[in-house]
Design a protein around this motif. Sequence first.
Motif, short mmCIF file in Angstrom:
data_model
loop_
_atom_site.label_atom_id
_atom_site.label_comp_id
_atom_site.label_asym_id
_atom_site.label_seq_id
_atom_site.Cartn_x
_atom_site.Cartn_y
_atom_site.Cartn_z
N VAL A 146 -43.60 132.66 -4.79
CA VAL A 146 -44.59 133.49 -4.05
C VAL A 146 -45.72 132.99 -3.60
CG1 VAL A 146 -43.75 135.53 -5.71
CG2 VAL A 146 -45.65 134.32 -6.13
N LYS A 147 -46.58 133.67 -3.09
CA LYS A 147 -47.84 133.11 -2.27
C LYS A 147 -49.11 133.94 -2.60
CE LYS A 147 -47.14 135.06 2.21
NZ LYS A 147 -46.91 134.86 3.58
N ALA A 148 -50.11 133.31 -2.59
CA ALA A 148 -51.63 134.05 -2.99
C ALA A 148 -51.83 134.42 -1.46
CB ALA A 148 -52.56 133.12 -3.62
N THR A 149 -51.83 135.54 -1.13
CA THR A 149 -52.21 135.92 -0.06
C THR A 149 -53.72 136.24 0.33
OG1 THR A 149 -52.06 138.37 -0.28
CG2 THR A 149 -49.98 137.36 0.57
N ASP A 150 -54.33 136.24 -0.58
CA ASP A 150 -55.91 136.23 -0.76
C ASP A 150 -56.42 135.82 -2.08
OD1 ASP A 150 -56.38 138.93 -1.97
OD2 ASP A 150 -54.83 139.38 -0.47
N LEU A 151 -57.73 135.96 -2.09
CA LEU A 151 -58.17 135.61 -3.44
C LEU A 151 -57.88 136.49 -4.51
CD1 LEU A 151 -60.33 134.26 -5.48
CD2 LEU A 151 -62.07 135.46 -4.32
N ARG A 152 -58.05 137.69 -4.50
CA ARG A 152 -57.68 138.59 -5.66
C ARG A 152 -56.08 138.96 -5.73
NH1 ARG A 152 -62.27 137.28 -8.10
NH2 ARG A 152 -64.00 137.79 -6.64
N GLY A 153 -55.50 138.70 -4.56
CA GLY A 153 -54.09 138.63 -4.58
C GLY A 153 -53.50 137.69 -5.40
N GLY A 154 -54.08 136.56 -5.47
CA GLY A 154 -53.75 135.19 -5.95
C GLY A 154 -53.81 135.45 -7.50
N ALA A 155 -54.70 136.21 -7.87
CA ALA A 155 -55.08 136.47 -9.28
C ALA A 155 -53.93 137.53 -9.81
CB ALA A 155 -56.56 137.06 -9.78
N ALA A 156 -53.59 138.34 -9.02
CA ALA A 156 -52.37 139.32 -9.50
C ALA A 156 -51.04 138.52 -9.59
CB ALA A 156 -52.19 140.31 -8.23
N MET A 157 -50.89 137.49 -8.71
CA MET A 157 -49.79 136.65 -8.88
C MET A 157 -49.64 135.94 -10.05
SD MET A 157 -48.49 138.15 -6.33
CE MET A 157 -47.00 137.57 -6.79
N VAL A 158 -50.94 135.29 -10.46
CA VAL A 158 -51.08 134.61 -11.70
C VAL A 158 -50.70 135.40 -12.82
CG1 VAL A 158 -52.40 133.28 -13.42
CG2 VAL A 158 -52.56 133.10 -10.95
N ILE A 159 -51.22 136.84 -12.98
CA ILE A 159 -50.92 137.56 -14.03
C ILE A 159 -49.52 137.84 -14.08
CG2 ILE A 159 -51.26 139.95 -15.03
CD1 ILE A 159 -54.08 139.70 -13.87
N ALA A 160 -48.93 138.18 -12.79
CA ALA A 160 -47.40 138.53 -12.87
C ALA A 160 -46.58 137.34 -13.20
CB ALA A 160 -46.93 138.97 -11.32
N GLY A 161 -46.82 136.23 -12.82
CA GLY A 161 -46.28 135.12 -13.28
C GLY A 161 -46.19 134.89 -14.90
#
Length: 419
Positions: free
Chosen positions: A366-381
């Motif tokens: 997946v990719k970080a589409t922006d700063l806070r979206g990136g944080a969401a992907m870390v939590i999801a991972g």
Amino acid sequence: MRKIVINGGRSLAGKVTVSGAKNSVVALIPAIILADGIVTLDGVPAISDVDSLIDIMETMGAKVRRTGDSLEIDPRGVKDMPMPFGKINSLRASYYFYGSLLGRYGQAIVGLPGGCDLGPRPIDLHIKAFEAMGASMTYEGSNMHLVANEKKMHGAHIFMDTVSVGATINTMFAAVKAKGRTVIENAAREPEIIDVATLLNNMGAHVRGAGTDVITIDGVEQLHGTRHQVIPDRIEAGTYIALAAAVGQGIQIDNVLYEHLESYIAKLEEMGVRMTISEDSIFVEKQDRLKAVSVKTSPYPGLATDLQQPLTPLLLMAEGSGRIIDTIYEKRVGHVAELARMGAHITTRSNYIAYTGPNKLTGAVVKATDLRGGAAMVIAGLMAEGQTEITNIEFILRGYSNIIEKLRELGADIQLMED
């Protein structure tokens, strides 16, 4: 190209300490241009936005010394010069140089700001305020040239058409050395506004009303050096609280100001998240069943738009259906498609996000589409079974200080890799 690789499905435990506020420090550093002496900031986060701002300050002639989380800046050598376009274009907060340069020199030549693509974030409120205070604007190539009449801003009565943190702070910068009194009505009330006003007042400014919707500023001739402690980052704190509720076996988040997160914590309690709140820390217990809720962001003291995305993975664990409405940034939905890649039942519909849970996420690229979206992907991972690779991680490093190290200390299997 760097990426973050997470082997998920592990329970985390321990303590994590929140760093200084990114949304404060990106304004505090440009504010220092207004000083006639050395200013030291303590609690500065180790993020790439700070690195970019230091580069800009040094390019302009400031002397900068960084020791641990302290940043000492001597702005007396700063020159009245066009801003370096490449660096200015790399971050949104570069627009704070408009106000600080106008306040110091009565003019500013600055390129258009960059940052995350979250939809329209016009700077017309900033320009309207500057014009009310005696500045005029022209375009010179890719730069904006702002010039005050007689090289001196004057006080004005300004009503913000919409609540804007950036425009409120920029107007404060332009006003603190202006001739006469400036009144800002419908001002933003965020804690970062108070933090900036505290620094300015410690430098000798006369700013009253920060934290309310009316701010009054009486201009002064000079501002002196000072030392200032950056407030804790409420968005980082909220991110770790959501993470702890999602994958924690008991995690304590230190250096948290509860009053900065009241609406967010109320929403988590509505979900059934169990927490113990202390004076400057929050302990998040291991969670059992969570209830789906609907979320709507709004200006402070409402639920912050910056917390919408980090909260989303936790919502995916809840039983039932809900929706997320972001009233601040209409394009803050980039994380939705990435979460769907991981098996989430989540979609965008019209102007809101719809989700149904509980979900079991599976690792994916997946990719970080922006700063806070990136944080969401870390939590999801961290929540997902298997391995997750996150690309575009420069967004994440812009706003989360030492995130890899902090998560490893909690027991996460996470690493930064060169692709």
